[in-house]
Design a protein around this motif. Sequence first.
Motif, short mmCIF file in Angstrom:
data_model
loop_
_atom_site.label_atom_id
_atom_site.label_comp_id
_atom_site.label_asym_id
_atom_site.label_seq_id
_atom_site.Cartn_x
_atom_site.Cartn_y
_atom_site.Cartn_z
N GLY A 97 0.71 -7.24 -11.07
CA GLY A 97 -0.59 -6.89 -10.53
C GLY A 97 -0.59 -5.65 -9.67
O GLY A 97 -1.29 -5.60 -8.65
N GLY A 98 0.22 -4.66 -10.04
CA GLY A 98 0.18 -3.38 -9.34
C GLY A 98 0.52 -3.48 -7.88
O GLY A 98 1.43 -4.20 -7.47
N ALA A 99 -0.26 -2.78 -7.07
CA ALA A 99 0.01 -2.71 -5.64
C ALA A 99 -0.17 -4.05 -4.94
O ALA A 99 0.25 -4.22 -3.80
CB ALA A 99 -0.88 -1.66 -4.98
N THR A 100 -0.80 -5.04 -5.65
CA THR A 100 -0.94 -6.37 -5.05
C THR A 100 0.34 -7.20 -5.17
O THR A 100 0.41 -8.29 -4.61
CB THR A 100 -2.09 -7.16 -5.68
OG1 THR A 100 -1.74 -7.52 -7.03
CG2 THR A 100 -3.38 -6.36 -5.68
N ILE A 101 1.34 -6.72 -5.91
CA ILE A 101 2.54 -7.52 -6.14
C ILE A 101 3.19 -7.96 -4.83
O ILE A 101 3.47 -9.16 -4.65
CB ILE A 101 3.54 -6.77 -7.04
CG1 ILE A 101 3.01 -6.70 -8.47
CG2 ILE A 101 4.92 -7.45 -7.02
CD1 ILE A 101 3.85 -5.84 -9.40
N PRO A 102 3.46 -7.06 -3.87
CA PRO A 102 4.10 -7.53 -2.64
C PRO A 102 3.29 -8.58 -1.90
O PRO A 102 3.86 -9.51 -1.31
CB PRO A 102 4.26 -6.24 -1.82
CG PRO A 102 4.32 -5.15 -2.83
CD PRO A 102 3.37 -5.59 -3.91
N VAL A 103 1.95 -8.46 -1.91
CA VAL A 103 1.16 -9.44 -1.16
C VAL A 103 1.11 -10.78 -1.90
O VAL A 103 1.06 -11.84 -1.26
CB VAL A 103 -0.25 -8.93 -0.83
CG1 VAL A 103 -0.17 -7.61 -0.10
CG2 VAL A 103 -1.13 -8.79 -2.05
N GLN A 104 1.14 -10.75 -3.23
CA GLN A 104 1.22 -12.01 -3.97
C GLN A 104 2.53 -12.74 -3.66
O GLN A 104 2.54 -13.95 -3.45
CB GLN A 104 1.12 -11.75 -5.46
CG GLN A 104 -0.23 -11.27 -5.96
CD GLN A 104 -0.25 -11.20 -7.47
OE1 GLN A 104 -0.19 -12.23 -8.15
NE2 GLN A 104 -0.30 -10.00 -8.01
N VAL A 105 3.62 -11.99 -3.66
CA VAL A 105 4.92 -12.60 -3.36
C VAL A 105 4.96 -13.11 -1.93
O VAL A 105 5.41 -14.23 -1.66
CB VAL A 105 6.05 -11.59 -3.63
CG1 VAL A 105 7.39 -12.11 -3.12
CG2 VAL A 105 6.15 -11.29 -5.13
#
Length: 584
Positions: free
Chosen positions: A490-498
């Motif tokens: 999910g692009g730049a949302t990857i770190p916040v999802q993790v």
Amino acid sequence: MSRSLTRGLFAPLALTLALNLAGCAATSTSPTIAAPAPVNSASAPGHAVFEKGMVSAADPRAAEAGARILRQGGSATDAAIATMLALTVVEPQSSGIGGGGFLLLADEQGQIESWDGRETAPAAATPRRFLDASGQPLPFRTAVIGGRSVGVPGSIALAASAHAAHGRLPWATLFQPAIELARDGFVLSRRGHDALANSAHTGAHDPQARAIFYGVDGKPLPLGTTIRNPALAGTLEMLAAKGAEGFYKGELAREIATKVAAETPADGKMTEADIAGFAARQRPGLCAKYRVYRICSMGPPSSGATTVLATLVQLEGFDLAALGPDSAKAWHLIAESQRLAYADRDLFLADPDFVPVPVKALLDPAYLRRRGALISADRAMTKVTAGLPAPGLALGEGPEEHGTSHFVVIDRQGNAASWTSTIESAFGSGLMAGGFYLNNELTDFSFVPEKDGVPVANRVEGGKRPRSSMAPTLVYGPDGKLLFVVGAAGGATIPVQVTRALIGVLDWKLPVDKALALPVLFAPGDTVNVEKGSRLEAMIPALTALGHPVKAAQMPLKTNAIAVVDGRLAGAGDPRSEGVAIAE
């Protein structure tokens, strides 16, 4: 894994980080999920740690491909490769052999190894690649479609390198599930059909692709159609027989280079030499302590580790467990920590072979405590900037990957693989070779190469790898045992999802499926984006009262994870996706 990971494993930096990156004093004293226990306490060397291994992936056909390899005695690495290959067939909009990715591996002793299969720009590419004749950035769609956006694919080189070190089954065996899916066909799912309809500008750009996925009326084939891709089956059969050399040299490499060059209007056309020169790189895996846990993720050129770890460690001074997931104040704190972490990410993170990335300084516990001290429980910060001096660098932004997939594997012996694979946007560049889509990964570079005469760290350069947000992640308990394997797309949302999944499991004590179902809040700058349709929408007034500009937004969310619970494996896929976890 079949061979030790200690051989040539880390640069000194990674060892220093793993040993010394301790955060604030722990506020939690018990692990969320139990450390792995042997099925039989009288286990001998080689005895299974778990009764069954497990694969979690964004498509059930791909998860089953990996589980099939585990049943045949394959390692976690073997199963991860088979999963990646199957995703090439059944999830062509998101990942596969036409793109690249990052792979984090660990053995049962907790030794970490990370592999960089990120695509590279052609040697002749220049920093002006995504500027028009007047020096202005190209519109994103113009930049994406065609050869200008294609980087040299890295997935097969990454798979071959990992298999050479840690494979148990023959290389060709790993290709069989994907070959069968491509040759015999797979049923077009709702998500696949919607992607073909919503992204036809790339999905139907290439005549090869139109012949496979679209009807004579130009519309996607109907939901439930059996899709066969004989060209891809042939490519996979060739690679199974010839190995990675079949991708990077010979007829397929010539086809890729010729097609990409023909559709590149200017600035550094791809050559066969660019493809032949690609190599997967072993990188330092980055680890830090969060409360009582050791968390490891992927370092540069990915921003995954630094962003996830910074967000977490900056929050150690706050009792998130007491606040809980229904507290607007908890989500406010998470938003503030994200803002700080993304400010550093945007300025500093790039390909470390081209730009000095201050990883040690960014993850220094004292530095992160100072950054965390900027966070108030009662009011949003007015302005957030990077926290370290950056001589000679300018802030640079660019679009981020959305055509991405993540999958995780834990085998019976306790070896783990966490792999994020991408072709960037949906259906990548729209170009197809050998039955698979080619990435548009180069649009992950910053389009503007300099600001006020100062170079941007993530600008295009020949042979360079673009910055990524991918964050394959592993978590260990205070006893050193593996607890959790997770990653996202999910692009730049990857770190916040993790990060959201980690907080859900480690602080809020949620089971893995409930943690992946938590809503997502994304605050890379001054505006807080809350997941549209989630319970966070009801918190908008409370977040606004704390000083945040807030908007509800649709975000490309897709997380996969496996947890260790009472000596057994419990996996899940994101409920927003078609993802599942399958035991061998």
